[in-house]
Write a protein that holds these residues in place. Structure first.
Motif, PDB file in Angstrom:
ATOM      1  N   SER A 190       0.810  -1.223   0.000  1.00  0.00           N
ATOM      2  CA  SER A 190       0.000   0.000   0.000  1.00  0.00           C
ATOM      3  C   SER A 190       0.841   1.270   0.000  1.00  0.00           C
ATOM      4  CB  SER A 190      -0.939   0.017   1.207  1.00  0.00           C
ATOM      5  OG  SER A 190      -0.199  -0.031   2.421  1.00  0.00           O
ATOM      6  N   THR A 191       2.136   1.160   0.344  1.00  0.00           N
ATOM      7  CA  THR A 191       3.001   2.340   0.286  1.00  0.00           C
ATOM      8  C   THR A 191       3.678   2.463  -1.073  1.00  0.00           C
ATOM      9  OG1 THR A 191       4.881   1.099   1.190  1.00  0.00           O
ATOM     10  CG2 THR A 191       3.463   2.252   2.764  1.00  0.00           C
ATOM     11  N   GLY A 192       3.403   1.524  -1.977  1.00  0.00           N
ATOM     12  CA  GLY A 192       3.996   1.560  -3.300  1.00  0.00           C
ATOM     13  C   GLY A 192       3.170   2.364  -4.279  1.00  0.00           C
ATOM     14  N   TYR A 193       3.648   2.412  -5.506  1.00  0.00           N
ATOM     15  CA  TYR A 193       3.013   3.250  -6.522  1.00  0.00           C
ATOM     16  C   TYR A 193       1.578   2.812  -6.823  1.00  0.00           C
ATOM     17  CZ  TYR A 193       1.823   5.266 -10.979  1.00  0.00           C
ATOM     18  OH  TYR A 193       1.150   5.918 -11.981  1.00  0.00           O
ATOM     19  N   VAL A 194       1.386   1.536  -7.162  1.00  0.00           N
ATOM     20  CA  VAL A 194       0.050   1.070  -7.519  1.00  0.00           C
ATOM     21  C   VAL A 194      -0.831   0.937  -6.283  1.00  0.00           C
ATOM     22  CG1 VAL A 194      -1.264  -0.818  -8.548  1.00  0.00           C
ATOM     23  CG2 VAL A 194       0.892  -0.102  -9.586  1.00  0.00           C
ATOM     24  N   GLY A 195      -0.299   0.345  -5.207  1.00  0.00           N
ATOM     25  CA  GLY A 195      -1.098   0.144  -3.995  1.00  0.00           C
ATOM     26  C   GLY A 195      -1.609   1.440  -3.411  1.00  0.00           C
ATOM     27  N   ASP A 205     -11.644 -11.346   2.388  1.00  0.00           N
ATOM     28  CA  ASP A 205     -12.225 -11.952   1.186  1.00  0.00           C
ATOM     29  C   ASP A 205     -11.244 -11.922   0.012  1.00  0.00           C
ATOM     30  OD1 ASP A 205     -14.845 -12.367   2.363  1.00  0.00           O
ATOM     31  OD2 ASP A 205     -15.130 -10.193   2.205  1.00  0.00           O
ATOM     32  N   VAL A 206     -10.620 -10.764  -0.208  1.00  0.00           N
ATOM     33  CA  VAL A 206      -9.748 -10.581  -1.370  1.00  0.00           C
ATOM     34  C   VAL A 206      -8.410 -10.018  -0.908  1.00  0.00           C
ATOM     35  CG1 VAL A 206      -9.434  -9.427  -3.604  1.00  0.00           C
ATOM     36  CG2 VAL A 206     -11.720 -10.177  -2.881  1.00  0.00           C
ATOM     37  N   LEU A 207      -7.326 -10.596  -1.411  1.00  0.00           N
ATOM     38  CA  LEU A 207      -5.980 -10.147  -1.057  1.00  0.00           C
ATOM     39  C   LEU A 207      -5.275  -9.635  -2.320  1.00  0.00           C
ATOM     40  CD1 LEU A 207      -3.404 -11.974   1.192  1.00  0.00           C
ATOM     41  CD2 LEU A 207      -2.696 -11.070  -1.018  1.00  0.00           C
ATOM     42  N   TYR A 208      -4.754  -8.419  -2.245  1.00  0.00           N
ATOM     43  CA  TYR A 208      -3.962  -7.862  -3.345  1.00  0.00           C
ATOM     44  C   TYR A 208      -2.476  -7.989  -3.012  1.00  0.00           C
ATOM     45  CZ  TYR A 208      -8.010  -5.735  -5.631  1.00  0.00           C
ATOM     46  OH  TYR A 208      -9.200  -5.534  -6.293  1.00  0.00           O
ATOM     47  N   TYR A 209      -1.742  -8.612  -3.914  1.00  0.00           N
ATOM     48  CA  TYR A 209      -0.292  -8.763  -3.756  1.00  0.00           C
ATOM     49  C   TYR A 209       0.375  -7.790  -4.720  1.00  0.00           C
ATOM     50  CZ  TYR A 209       4.109 -11.163  -2.703  1.00  0.00           C
ATOM     51  OH  TYR A 209       5.374 -11.475  -2.263  1.00  0.00           O
ATOM     52  N   VAL A 261      -8.354   3.079   7.027  1.00  0.00           N
ATOM     53  CA  VAL A 261      -8.001   1.672   6.857  1.00  0.00           C
ATOM     54  C   VAL A 261      -7.487   1.100   8.166  1.00  0.00           C
ATOM     55  CG1 VAL A 261      -7.405   2.047   4.436  1.00  0.00           C
ATOM     56  CG2 VAL A 261      -5.605   2.145   6.173  1.00  0.00           C
ATOM     57  N   GLU A 262      -7.547  -0.222   8.277  1.00  0.00           N
ATOM     58  CA  GLU A 262      -6.943  -0.921   9.400  1.00  0.00           C
ATOM     59  C   GLU A 262      -5.499  -1.256   9.026  1.00  0.00           C
ATOM     60  OE1 GLU A 262      -7.353  -5.123  11.888  1.00  0.00           O
ATOM     61  OE2 GLU A 262      -8.910  -4.534  10.444  1.00  0.00           O
ATOM     62  N   ILE A 263      -4.569  -0.981   9.919  1.00  0.00           N
ATOM     63  CA  ILE A 263      -3.155  -1.163   9.615  1.00  0.00           C
ATOM     64  C   ILE A 263      -2.585  -2.296  10.467  1.00  0.00           C
ATOM     65  CG2 ILE A 263      -0.866  -0.090   9.626  1.00  0.00           C
ATOM     66  CD1 ILE A 263      -2.240   2.608   9.260  1.00  0.00           C
ATOM     67  N   VAL A 264      -1.954  -3.256   9.805  1.00  0.00           N
ATOM     68  CA  VAL A 264      -1.237  -4.342  10.480  1.00  0.00           C
ATOM     69  C   VAL A 264       0.253  -4.138  10.207  1.00  0.00           C
ATOM     70  CG1 VAL A 264      -0.818  -6.817  10.597  1.00  0.00           C
ATOM     71  CG2 VAL A 264      -3.151  -5.959  10.285  1.00  0.00           C
ATOM     72  N   GLU A 265       1.049  -4.081  11.264  1.00  0.00           N
ATOM     73  CA  GLU A 265       2.483  -3.869  11.102  1.00  0.00           C
ATOM     74  C   GLU A 265       3.203  -5.208  11.004  1.00  0.00           C
ATOM     75  OE1 GLU A 265       6.252  -1.577  13.303  1.00  0.00           O
ATOM     76  OE2 GLU A 265       4.214  -1.482  14.142  1.00  0.00           O
ATOM     77  N   ARG A 305      -7.865  -3.321   4.743  1.00  0.00           N
ATOM     78  CA  ARG A 305      -6.786  -3.522   5.714  1.00  0.00           C
ATOM     79  C   ARG A 305      -5.469  -3.525   4.931  1.00  0.00           C
ATOM     80  NH1 ARG A 305      -7.621  -8.944   8.567  1.00  0.00           N
ATOM     81  NH2 ARG A 305      -9.294  -7.788   9.585  1.00  0.00           N
ATOM     82  N   VAL A 306      -4.436  -2.953   5.508  1.00  0.00           N
ATOM     83  CA  VAL A 306      -3.131  -2.948   4.849  1.00  0.00           C
ATOM     84  C   VAL A 306      -2.099  -3.524   5.803  1.00  0.00           C
ATOM     85  CG1 VAL A 306      -3.710  -0.933   3.437  1.00  0.00           C
ATOM     86  CG2 VAL A 306      -2.522  -0.599   5.614  1.00  0.00           C
ATOM     87  N   VAL A 307      -1.084  -4.160   5.238  1.00  0.00           N
ATOM     88  CA  VAL A 307       0.025  -4.657   6.046  1.00  0.00           C
ATOM     89  C   VAL A 307       1.281  -3.949   5.564  1.00  0.00           C
ATOM     90  CG1 VAL A 307       0.319  -6.651   4.500  1.00  0.00           C
ATOM     91  CG2 VAL A 307       1.328  -6.685   6.784  1.00  0.00           C
ATOM     92  N   VAL A 308       1.998  -3.312   6.500  1.00  0.00           N
ATOM     93  CA  VAL A 308       3.176  -2.509   6.152  1.00  0.00           C
ATOM     94  C   VAL A 308       4.274  -2.741   7.186  1.00  0.00           C
ATOM     95  CG1 VAL A 308       1.929  -0.693   4.920  1.00  0.00           C
ATOM     96  CG2 VAL A 308       2.219  -0.520   7.386  1.00  0.00           C
ATOM     97  N   ARG A 309       5.520  -2.632   6.723  1.00  0.00           N
ATOM     98  CA  ARG A 309       6.643  -2.725   7.647  1.00  0.00           C
ATOM     99  C   ARG A 309       6.709  -1.506   8.560  1.00  0.00           C
ATOM    100  NH1 ARG A 309      11.087  -6.124   6.470  1.00  0.00           N
ATOM    101  NH2 ARG A 309      10.896  -7.359   4.565  1.00  0.00           N
ATOM    102  N   SER A 310       6.481  -0.331   7.974  1.00  0.00           N
ATOM    103  CA  SER A 310       6.622   0.930   8.718  1.00  0.00           C
ATOM    104  C   SER A 310       5.346   1.753   8.558  1.00  0.00           C
ATOM    105  CB  SER A 310       7.825   1.722   8.191  1.00  0.00           C
ATOM    106  OG  SER A 310       9.017   0.958   8.271  1.00  0.00           O
TER     107      SER A 310
END
Length: 490
Positions: free
Chosen positions: A11-16, A70-74, A49-53, A31-36
């Protein structure tokens, strides 16, 4: 389309970063999962959004992130090319695939790279294909889109085209500038990604996606030049430039880091066009059809061409167009911007400062190095410009649209800010902005900002040529304005 619970990786990238707000607008829970998580601090949708670190290889974090999804975007991929990144990419994909399978995720949507069916793919494209294969074998229905060069402000491939074209009037280039490429606009990529939510559960395969135009890389550069108002670039294909040497050249003349330029350039060694058009049978094109290359470039440049300086400066807020810049984009993304910023604390009140700011120009002058201002106006007049002595409509009052010597009042808010757009002849677009921030005990902070969008190499050389004078002119201007304001009646 019914509301879904969606997890977005990358989600911190260009497309996400451009996909998430569109999912929210469609009514989905995201929901997004991010390192930072701090990387999301300035994006406008962070609070929705809900943030998972955690990382994609963190099994606990991925289990928590995939729960009830339901749906996961990679949308994650390494561009560094350092170390054994292919193994790391495989491990990340396997971790996500396992977590998604265990959590009962209904659909995985992956965005990979368009590539030919050849054995000597670059490491970059090979690893992207490997991620797609891993996700397709996960046991979760997966659609793996394969896209080529994505056109939009902030896309790494587009930024390389932008910077190379704007800086170099003549480009000695590797022979891959003759290779065929099928670019796709970011808005069309988002169209396919969002539509994939509703694909039937038996769809588990790759799909090539691309725009309506197939061009050589050199044609893409010259197409950009036309839309940016630049002359056509002379491009000479030289067989002696290896991918490594070409990446050194890109790193020298553009702000794109070499560690990112290398995998991009390695991926340009073959034609990159769609091998099949099966996507048309399952997802209809966007209303109005796919976006052509020149129009995609035009959309990416629209903010600058429209003079909307607020949304063109890096880290500015955006209005939601997918081709606009985002705060999470890298520092080297976006149109090159030169800024000269001066800040002064002053005992003058906002009202005192404003009387000086609103009275600037004309007979009152510019509070710094009058000979330099006069010379600049004379030179502008000599080459057919408006010149400095156009004056002003009223001695003390300004309105939006007023002429002010060789400036035009673009925006004005009483006791807060004045923004002037340059109308002298310069190789680019220039603004001068003066802002007032109220302080404690009647004091103020004065912010003065000169902004320049260079046009081509001449614009960059122009800025470098006048840079030594900025220390004198703009420093003196900030000092004299605040001093003059302190002497005005309270």
């Amino acid at each position: 389309m019914s509301a879904q619970r969606i997890l977005v990786t990358g989600s911190t990238g260009y497309v996400g970063g451009r996909l998430v707000p569109r999912l929210l607008d469609a009514g989905h829970q995201v929901r997004v999962v991010v390192r930072s998580p701090q990387k999301l601090r300035d994006v406008p949708w962070a609070g929705q959004v809900e943030i998972v670190e955690g990382s994609l290889q963190d099994t606990d974090a991925m289990a928590a992130a995939c729960a009830d999804i339901d749906v996961l975007y990679y949308l994650v991929h390494s561009m560094t090319g350092r170390g054994d990144f292919e193994s790391e990419e495989r491990a990340a994909a396997e971790s996500v695939a396992s977590a998604a399978k265990n959590a009962g995720v209904s659909r995985i949507v992956y965005l990979g790279g368009l590539h030919p069916d050849v054995p000597d793919l670059s490491r970059h494209l090979r690893s992207r294909a490997l991620v797609g294969t891993t996700l397709l074998a996960s046991g979760v229905p997966t659609v793996a889109f394969q896209a080529g060069v994505v056109i939009g402000s902030g896309s790494t491939s587009f930024e390389m085209i932008r910077h190379l074209t704007e800086v170099l009037p003549y480009m000695p280039a590797p022979k891959w500038v003759r290779n065929r490429i099928q670019p796709i606009a970011i808005r069309d990529v988002l169209h396919y990604l969002i539509a994939a939510i509703d694909l039937p559960s038996d769809v588990n395969r790759t799909f090539d996606i691309g725009g309506p135009d197939i061009l050589r890389y050199g044609q893409m550069m010259n197409g950009y030049a036309v839309e940016a108002g630049l002359p056509q670039r002379a491009i000479a294909a030289l067989p002696v430039l290896t991918p490594w040497l070409a990446s050194q050249w890109v790193n020298l003349v553009t702000p794109i880091p070499r560690r990112i330029a290398v995998p991009i350039i390695e991926s340009l060694q073959h034609d990159c066009v769609m091998n099949e058009h099966d996507i048309d049978a399952v997802i209809a094109p966007p209303d109005g059809g796919l976006t052509g290359y020149r129009r995609a470039v035009r959309l990416a440049l629209a903010k600058i061409n429209d003079g909307d300086v607020e949304t063109s400066w890096q880290n500015a807020s955006v209005d939601g167009a997918p081709s606009d810049p985002l705060p999470s984009d890298p520092d080297w993304a976006g149109h090159t911007v030169f800024i000269d910023l001066k800040v002064r604390e002053t005992d003058a009140s906002p009202a005192q400062l404003w009387t000086v700011i609103e009275g600037i120009g004309g007979d009152n002058g510019w509070y710094s190095f009058p000979l330099a201002w006069a010379l600049r106006g004379w030179l502008d007049k000599l080459v057919g410009g408006v010149g400095l002595r156009r004056g002003r409509r009223h001695a003390q009052e300004l309105q939006t649209g007023d002429a002010l010597d060789f400036w035009r009042v673009e925006s004005i808010e009483h006791e807060k800010h004045l923004r002037l757009r340059a109308e002298m002849l310069v190789p680019g677009k220039a603004w001068l902005e003066m802002q007032i921030e109220p302080g404690e005990n009647g004091r103020s902070r004065y912010r003065q900002r000169a902004v320049f969008f260079p046009s081509g190499l001449s614009g960059r050389l122009y800025w470098l040529a006048i840079l030594p004078f900025h220390g004198i002119i703009f420093n003196g201007m900030a000092n004299r304005i605040t001093l003059e304001a302190e002497q005005r009646p309270a």
